[in-house]
Motif scaffolding. Structure first.
Motif, PDB file in Angstrom:
ATOM      1  N   ALA A 159       0.852  -1.192   0.000  1.00  0.00           N
ATOM      2  CA  ALA A 159       0.000   0.000   0.000  1.00  0.00           C
ATOM      3  C   ALA A 159       0.885   1.239   0.000  1.00  0.00           C
ATOM      4  N   PHE A 160       0.620   2.130  -0.931  1.00  0.00           N
ATOM      5  CA  PHE A 160       1.375   3.382  -1.033  1.00  0.00           C
ATOM      6  C   PHE A 160       0.513   4.520  -0.508  1.00  0.00           C
ATOM      7  N   ASP A 161       1.012   5.221   0.493  1.00  0.00           N
ATOM      8  CA  ASP A 161       0.302   6.383   1.015  1.00  0.00           C
ATOM      9  C   ASP A 161       0.647   7.614   0.174  1.00  0.00           C
ATOM     10  N   ASP A 162      -0.182   8.650   0.311  1.00  0.00           N
ATOM     11  CA  ASP A 162       0.097   9.956  -0.300  1.00  0.00           C
ATOM     12  C   ASP A 162       0.253   9.872  -1.818  1.00  0.00           C
ATOM     13  N   TYR A 163      -0.547   9.016  -2.453  1.00  0.00           N
ATOM     14  CA  TYR A 163      -0.399   8.811  -3.897  1.00  0.00           C
ATOM     15  C   TYR A 163      -0.558  10.122  -4.674  1.00  0.00           C
ATOM     16  N   LEU A 164      -1.494  10.963  -4.264  1.00  0.00           N
ATOM     17  CA  LEU A 164      -1.738  12.222  -4.981  1.00  0.00           C
ATOM     18  C   LEU A 164      -1.143  13.440  -4.264  1.00  0.00           C
ATOM     19  N   TRP A 165      -0.335  13.189  -3.234  1.00  0.00           N
ATOM     20  CA  TRP A 165       0.251  14.294  -2.471  1.00  0.00           C
ATOM     21  C   TRP A 165       1.294  15.022  -3.317  1.00  0.00           C
ATOM     22  N   ALA A 166       1.342  16.333  -3.188  1.00  0.00           N
ATOM     23  CA  ALA A 166       2.368  17.129  -3.862  1.00  0.00           C
ATOM     24  C   ALA A 166       2.594  18.424  -3.098  1.00  0.00           C
ATOM     25  N   GLU A 167       3.823  18.872  -3.082  1.00  0.00           N
ATOM     26  CA  GLU A 167       4.156  20.153  -2.465  1.00  0.00           C
ATOM     27  C   GLU A 167       3.791  21.296  -3.403  1.00  0.00           C
ATOM     28  N   GLU A 168       3.278  22.352  -2.846  1.00  0.00           N
ATOM     29  CA  GLU A 168       3.038  23.575  -3.619  1.00  0.00           C
ATOM     30  C   GLU A 168       4.263  24.467  -3.449  1.00  0.00           C
ATOM     31  N   LEU A 169       5.157  24.412  -4.423  1.00  0.00           N
ATOM     32  CA  LEU A 169       6.412  25.144  -4.363  1.00  0.00           C
ATOM     33  C   LEU A 169       6.297  26.472  -5.102  1.00  0.00           C
ATOM     34  N   GLU A 170       7.290  27.326  -4.953  1.00  0.00           N
ATOM     35  CA  GLU A 170       7.257  28.640  -5.593  1.00  0.00           C
ATOM     36  C   GLU A 170       7.130  28.532  -7.103  1.00  0.00           C
ATOM     37  N   TYR A 171       7.739  27.514  -7.677  1.00  0.00           N
ATOM     38  CA  TYR A 171       7.721  27.335  -9.127  1.00  0.00           C
ATOM     39  C   TYR A 171       6.653  26.335  -9.576  1.00  0.00           C
ATOM     40  N   GLY A 172       5.760  25.964  -8.656  1.00  0.00           N
ATOM     41  CA  GLY A 172       4.712  24.998  -8.978  1.00  0.00           C
ATOM     42  C   GLY A 172       5.024  23.629  -8.391  1.00  0.00           C
ATOM     43  N   ARG A 173       4.402  22.594  -8.932  1.00  0.00           N
ATOM     44  CA  ARG A 173       4.617  21.237  -8.440  1.00  0.00           C
ATOM     45  C   ARG A 173       5.794  20.587  -9.160  1.00  0.00           C
ATOM     46  N   ASP A 174       6.604  19.882  -8.385  1.00  0.00           N
ATOM     47  CA  ASP A 174       7.776  19.200  -8.912  1.00  0.00           C
ATOM     48  C   ASP A 174       7.497  17.698  -8.908  1.00  0.00           C
ATOM     49  N   PRO A 175       7.452  17.029 -10.077  1.00  0.00           N
ATOM     50  CA  PRO A 175       7.126  15.601 -10.111  1.00  0.00           C
ATOM     51  C   PRO A 175       8.131  14.719  -9.384  1.00  0.00           C
ATOM     52  N   ILE A 176       9.338  15.233  -9.170  1.00  0.00           N
ATOM     53  CA  ILE A 176      10.340  14.464  -8.441  1.00  0.00           C
ATOM     54  C   ILE A 176      10.132  14.571  -6.931  1.00  0.00           C
ATOM     55  N   ARG A 177       9.397  15.589  -6.495  1.00  0.00           N
ATOM     56  CA  ARG A 177       9.149  15.782  -5.069  1.00  0.00           C
ATOM     57  C   ARG A 177       7.724  15.380  -4.692  1.00  0.00           C
ATOM     58  N   CYS A 178       7.258  14.265  -5.259  1.00  0.00           N
ATOM     59  CA  CYS A 178       5.971  13.689  -4.878  1.00  0.00           C
ATOM     60  C   CYS A 178       5.990  12.197  -5.217  1.00  0.00           C
ATOM     61  N   PRO A 179       5.177  11.377  -4.544  1.00  0.00           N
ATOM     62  CA  PRO A 179       5.240   9.921  -4.738  1.00  0.00           C
ATOM     63  C   PRO A 179       4.669   9.418  -6.059  1.00  0.00           C
TER      64      PRO A 179
END
Length: 211
Positions: A159-179
């Motif tokens: 089971a993978f948690d936080d599947y749709l979790w993403a950080e809201e960064l200054e430059y937007g969402r970074d696909p490398i910084r989310c699961p």
């Protein structure tokens, strides 16, 4: 599940509001006896398994965490020493309330090292349930997924948690910084070996169907 005197000490309700409903439905069907948790934080999911277990006489649970926190914890200046103390408190309380026995192994270290130790120690292909909830960085998640697959036996669940979790960064969402990027890569590469289960997309659950 926010804590109070004499009770659990949780500073957020993520597991309670997002994951618990899924676990209440699926865990009694899976009936896991040997469990691996990658990323334990304050112990909400581990406490749930320990306290609610009525499907086996003894549940064996490995909890792996650095208790140093990830990038998002450091950015938020979260006191991870206090988080670890709450984990210890919550697990001890869960054991007191447990209906059946629980054998808990607390492994403090990086997941790639601790998972490799388990594989080298003869635990490959022996776990019923692996919960991947450690680092949110895609390279780390992918590493955890591949090693978790090695540790699972046929028919078991990852089971993978936080599947749709993403950080809201200054430059937007970074696909490398989310699961999600890593989980999708894993399920695509292992598509002949895993079956995706139908659960709400706050988490993604797969069953191992081939080695």
């Amino acid at each position: 599940m926010t804590g109070s005197s004499g009770g659990y000490q949780f500073t957020n309700n993520w597991f309670e509001t997002t994951a618990k409903n899924i676990w209440q439905q699926l865990i009694p069907k899976i009936k896991p006896q040997k469990v691996l948790e990658i990323g334990s934080y304050e112990g909400a999911s581990a406490a749930f398994l320990i306290e609610k277990n009525d499907w086996c006489e003894e549940i064996v649970l490995w909890c792996i965490d650095t208790w140093d926190g990830g990038i998002e914890h450091r950015d938020a200046s979260i006191d991870m020493t206090a988080v670890e103390k709450r984990f210890d408190h919550n697990i001890a309380l869960a054991e007191e309330r447990a209906q059946n026995k629980a054998l808990i192994y607390k492994a403090k270290g990086f997941s790639d090292t601790e998972l490799s130790k388990l594989i080298a120690g003869g635990h490959a292909g022996t776990f019923d349930f692996v919960y991947v909830d450690g680092s949110h960085q895609a390279p780390d998640v992918l590493t955890d997924a591949v090693l978790a697959f090695k540790l699972c036996k046929l028919g078991s669940i990852i089971a993978f948690d936080d599947y749709l979790w993403a950080e809201e960064l200054e430059y937007g969402r970074d696909p490398i910084r989310c699961p999600k990027f890593a989980v999708d890569a894993f399920t695509n590469i292992f598509f002949r070996k895993v079956q995706i289960l139908n659960v709400p997309l706050s988490q993604l659950w797969v069953r191992k169907i081939a080695d």
